[in-house]
Every structure is written in C-alpha cells, then in structure tokens.
Write an enzyme that holds these catalytic residues in place. Structure first.
Site, PDB file in Angstrom:
ATOM      1  N   THR A 177       0.864  -1.191   0.000  1.00 14.05           N
ATOM      2  CA  THR A 177       0.000   0.000   0.000  1.00 14.05           C
ATOM      3  C   THR A 177       0.894   1.231   0.000  1.00 14.05           C
ATOM      4  O   THR A 177       1.944   1.227   0.655  1.00 14.05           O
ATOM      5  CB  THR A 177      -0.935   0.053   1.237  1.00 14.05           C
ATOM      6  OG1 THR A 177      -1.427   1.389   1.379  1.00 14.05           O
ATOM      7  CG2 THR A 177      -0.258  -0.323   2.533  1.00 14.05           C
ATOM      8  N   ASP A 179       0.285   3.813   1.517  1.00 16.89           N
ATOM      9  CA  ASP A 179       0.123   4.500   2.805  1.00 16.89           C
ATOM     10  C   ASP A 179       1.177   4.136   3.853  1.00 16.89           C
ATOM     11  O   ASP A 179       1.378   4.877   4.807  1.00 16.89           O
ATOM     12  CB  ASP A 179      -1.264   4.195   3.402  1.00 16.89           C
ATOM     13  CG  ASP A 179      -2.388   4.637   2.485  1.00 16.89           C
ATOM     14  OD1 ASP A 179      -2.152   5.542   1.666  1.00 16.89           O
ATOM     15  OD2 ASP A 179      -3.491   4.066   2.574  1.00 16.89           O
ATOM     16  N   ARG A 223      -4.587   8.088   3.558  1.00 15.33           N
ATOM     17  CA  ARG A 223      -5.761   7.715   4.347  1.00 15.33           C
ATOM     18  C   ARG A 223      -5.793   8.522   5.651  1.00 15.33           C
ATOM     19  O   ARG A 223      -5.604   9.720   5.608  1.00 15.33           O
ATOM     20  CB  ARG A 223      -5.739   6.199   4.614  1.00 15.33           C
ATOM     21  CG  ARG A 223      -7.059   5.523   4.405  1.00 15.33           C
ATOM     22  CD  ARG A 223      -6.906   4.019   4.240  1.00 15.33           C
ATOM     23  NE  ARG A 223      -6.076   3.393   5.215  1.00 15.33           N
ATOM     24  CZ  ARG A 223      -6.472   2.480   6.087  1.00 15.33           C
ATOM     25  NH1 ARG A 223      -7.720   2.124   6.102  1.00 15.33           N
ATOM     26  NH2 ARG A 223      -5.637   1.916   6.918  1.00 15.33           N
ATOM     27  N   GLU A 239       8.544  23.308   4.370  1.00 17.53           N
ATOM     28  CA  GLU A 239       8.690  24.180   5.542  1.00 17.53           C
ATOM     29  C   GLU A 239       7.747  23.742   6.660  1.00 17.53           C
ATOM     30  O   GLU A 239       8.040  23.909   7.845  1.00 17.53           O
ATOM     31  CB  GLU A 239       8.402  25.643   5.168  1.00 17.53           C
ATOM     32  CG  GLU A 239       9.552  26.351   4.444  1.00 17.53           C
ATOM     33  CD  GLU A 239       9.797  25.869   3.032  1.00 17.53           C
ATOM     34  OE1 GLU A 239       8.867  25.294   2.424  1.00 17.53           O
ATOM     35  OE2 GLU A 239      10.920  26.039   2.534  1.00 17.53           O
TER      36      GLU A 239
HETATM   37  O1  F6P Z   1      -4.978   3.185   0.606  1.00 24.17           O
HETATM   38  C1  F6P Z   1      -4.454   3.816  -0.516  1.00 24.17           C
HETATM   39  C2  F6P Z   1      -5.237   5.059  -0.817  1.00 24.17           C
HETATM   40  O2  F6P Z   1      -4.721   5.632  -1.999  1.00 24.17           O
HETATM   41  C3  F6P Z   1      -5.276   6.102   0.300  1.00 24.17           C
HETATM   42  O3  F6P Z   1      -4.103   6.864   0.363  1.00 24.17           O
HETATM   43  C4  F6P Z   1      -6.512   6.871  -0.070  1.00 24.17           C
HETATM   44  O4  F6P Z   1      -7.058   7.524   1.044  1.00 24.17           O
HETATM   45  C5  F6P Z   1      -7.416   5.793  -0.570  1.00 24.17           C
HETATM   46  O5  F6P Z   1      -6.582   4.748  -1.027  1.00 24.17           O
HETATM   47  C6  F6P Z   1      -8.341   6.164  -1.684  1.00 24.17           C
HETATM   48  O6  F6P Z   1      -9.228   5.111  -1.849  1.00 24.17           O
HETATM   49  P1  F6P Z   1     -10.079   4.795  -3.140  1.00 24.17           P
HETATM   50  O7  F6P Z   1      -9.162   4.109  -4.111  1.00 24.17           O
HETATM   51  O8  F6P Z   1     -11.117   3.861  -2.658  1.00 24.17           O
HETATM   52  O9  F6P Z   1     -10.602   6.080  -3.653  1.00 24.17           O
END
Ligand code: F6P
Length: 371
Positions: A177, A179, A223, A239
């Site tokens: 992921t 994230d 996320r 910054e």
């Molecule tokens: O988990 C990966 C991610 O790209 C997050 O960073 C983001 O909040 C989310 O998925 C977006 O989800 P979706 O693909 O369901 O719009």
C-alpha cells in the site's frame, strides 16, 4: 486429514480417517493407552502432512506500484518449487465469484516495471460479511487451493485474517500500500514509489512557488495516517508538514511563514496529509491571516500509479520470495515484513490488532532542516 489408528491386545487393529475442518496443530504421533481389565488398546492419532500443490494469489484494496512485481515474484518462486498458481481477479471479488486465471512464469513476463496490478483489484465491502468469507473459503476448497497469498494494505490483511478462520488453506499476507500504515513492517510495497512521485511534483511546484512568492499546500494521500506526508515533507524540504497524528495550529503555520519571510524566503511548501481535513479551507485561512498568496495542489491518484521504483521492486521480490518460503514450510497466518533491514514475518493477528506509530522525531528533523 486426521488419522486414528487403533491396535488392541486381542490383535484387532484398524485405521479411521477423520475429515476435520482444521488440522489440529501439533498433534503428531500422539499416543494414548487405554487399559481395561481384559484388553490394552493403543491409539495413535496423527495428521497426514498435506503436500503443497496449488496456491492462490490475490491483490486487493487500493493498488500500489510494485504489485505487479509481487505477482511476478510469487509466481516464479512458487513455480520453482513445482507449485501451480491461480491468480484471483479483482481482489476479494474474484474469490467470491470464483474468477481466476492460471499464472505461469511466462504470462507474468513484462510486468515487473508496470504500475497497477494485472489481476486488477477492488474495494470489497461485501467481504466484511460472514457469508462472503464463507463463500470465499468454499471456493478455495472447490479449487483445491492449499494456500493463499494476499497482497494489499490494512483492510486486505484484516480480510485475510477473517478468511483464515474459515478455511483450511494457509494464508500469507504481503503488505502493499502506498500508505505504509501496516503494523509490523517498516515499509510496504509501493510506499517508496508514491513518495518519489510526490517529491518529483513538489520539485516542480517549488519553481513556480519561487517565481510568484507563493505558499503552496501540497495535499498527499495516506488515508487517516501521516506516513506518506511525513516522508514526502522531509525529502522535499517542506517548511511545514501537517499529519493527522498531530493537531495543527493555524497560528504556528502563519508564524513559520512570517519567520521565513523575515529571513528573505518568500515562498514555501506545506505538505498536508489528506487525513488532516479540508485543505481548501486551510488555504483561505492562511491567506487571511498571513496576507500571502496560497495555492493548493492535490497530488491525488498519481501517487498510486506509475512505474515502481527500484526499492519497491526490491521489496516485491524479497517479500514474494519470503511468502512462498513460509508456505513451503507450512507456516500460515503470517505476514511477511521488513524489520530493521531484514526480511521477516509476523502473525497476521498481531498486525491487525496493533497500530503502527509515526516517528515524530522525523517531524522535528524536518523543521530543523527547513530553516
Ligand atoms: O490506501 C491507498 C489510498 O490511496 C489512500 O491513500 C486513499 O485515502 C485511498 O486509497 C483512496 O481510496 P479509493 O481508491 O477507494 O478512492
């Protein structure tokens, strides 16, 4: 399969085969002696070691650069052990609808450098339901799948844990992921690629920010967590870095802008994690309070795509290899992980019941470096 052999002192002997739902772990060559007045009965209970023949592979949740490299690595390593590989399509959906294709070293060729996932993926709220998980377990059994490799983020690993409670197939997770919010691993596949995509964009934004004496808020994904924002902010020389883990103060942001201006620095970059809230509102608030021009640039889904970096590919190769090794050693319910530079593994239950901590010392360092 559980075997129950008995042998009685009157020469009567035989074997019962018991089809049990889950193999009772650790009961091998377990002997029981039962004495009665006339007979001695010897019971020998043991589990047949089932040879690993066919494994399933699924990519689930949000895609991440390096998922294809992972599919290639798992397939080729598994093939080298003589295993057959089924790739389930569109994440958990493929397990529910029994949609899969055979993966071979040849048909996973030419994908190492590609973003996305050739197996495709989906968010599958359906998979939270007990009946869906049962259905997936049934489909694994129907196709004689001995083990399943689940490639995905936090939600996918929770799904893997629930599925492991309903199936005899061994389950191994591979964290992938952008994230990087998975407990138990220092890094997830795709994180480094997303960081690089964002800093390439921020480097360009700096040019226009400098030319116009503007402050830019660059909103990045992540996320509800700030792992992406923190690493992006630090490596792009932002910054200010705003993460959901640390409540921000408008006054503090404005003070930083004013201090910069006093030193002759008239532009600036604020990296904000999407999880902090409404960045459009923040633009207006900073403009009003600091009296500077502020623009917002949302990096968005570009972070999820594109060619994986060397680091994401390396992790994919090492994680893929480790996942198959675990399965060959009959170790299920585990997630492969990077821990202090070493490829390791951790119980999926532990992954799902803990929260990864953000290293806030990096925040301090970013502030020191961005003076
Ligand atoms: O988990 C990966 C991610 O790209 C997050 O960073 C983001 O909040 C989310 O998925 C977006 O989800 P979706 O693909 O369901 O719009």
């Amino acid at each position: 399969m559980l075997f129950l052999q008995f042998q009685c002192s009157n020469d009567l002997k035989g074997t019962f085969k018991l089809n049990c739902k889950r193999q009772p772990e650790g009961i091998y060559d377990y002997k029981l002696f039962i004495f009665s007045q006339r007979y001695i009965l010897l019971l020998n209970v043991y589990c047949e070691e089932k040879a690993m023949k066919r494994i399933g592979l699924v990519t689930s949740g949000g895609d991440a650069p390096g998922m294809n490299a992972t599919i290639r690595a798992v397939t080729r390593v598994a093939y080298s052990y003589g295993l057959e590989i089924l790739g389930f399509e569109r994440g958990w959906e493929g397990l529910l609808t029994n949609t899969f294709r055979g993966l071979t070293p040849r048909n996973v060729g030419g994908i190492l450098h590609l973003g996305g996932t050739i197996l495709r993926t989906s968010r599958s709220p359906e998979f939270k339901k007990k009946e869906s998980i049962r259905k997936a377990a049934e489909n694994l059994a129907l196709n004689n799948v001995d083990a399943l490799v689940v490639v995905g983020g936090d939600g996918s690993l929770h799904g893997a844990l629930e599925l492991s409670k309903q199936t005899d197939a061994l389950i191994v997770g591979i964290p992938a992921t952008i994230d990087n919010d998975v407990f138990g691993t220092d890094e997830t596949i795709g994180f480094d690629s997303a960081v690089n995509t964002a800093i390439t964009e921020i480097d360009k934004i700096r040019d226009t920010a400098n030319s116009h004496d503007r402050v830019f808020i660059v909103e990045v994904m992540g996320r509800k967590r700030g792992f992406l924002a923190l690493t992006i902010g630090l490596t792009a020389g932002a910054e200010t870095i705003l993460v959901p883990e640390v409540p921000y103060s408008l006054d503090q942001i404005v003070r930083t802008i004013e201090k910069s201006a006093a030193k002759g620095k008239k532009s600036g970059i604020i990296v904000a994690a999407e999880g902090i809230g409404d960045t459009h509102k923040l633009v207006k608030e900073i403009e009003e309070k600091a009296g500077v021009e502020v623009r917002l640039s949302v990096t968005g889904y570009a972070q999820r795509g594109g060619n994986p970096t060397a680091r994401s590919r390396l992790l994919a190769n090492l994680f893929g290899n480790k996942a198959v090794e675990l399965l060959m050693n009959k170790q299920g319910n585990r997630m492969v992980a990077l821990q202090q530079g070493k490829i390791a593994s951790i119980d999926i239950k532990e992954v799902c019941s803990n929260e990864k901590q953000l290293d806030l010392t990096l925040m301090k360092l970013a502030q020191t470096l961005a003076t």
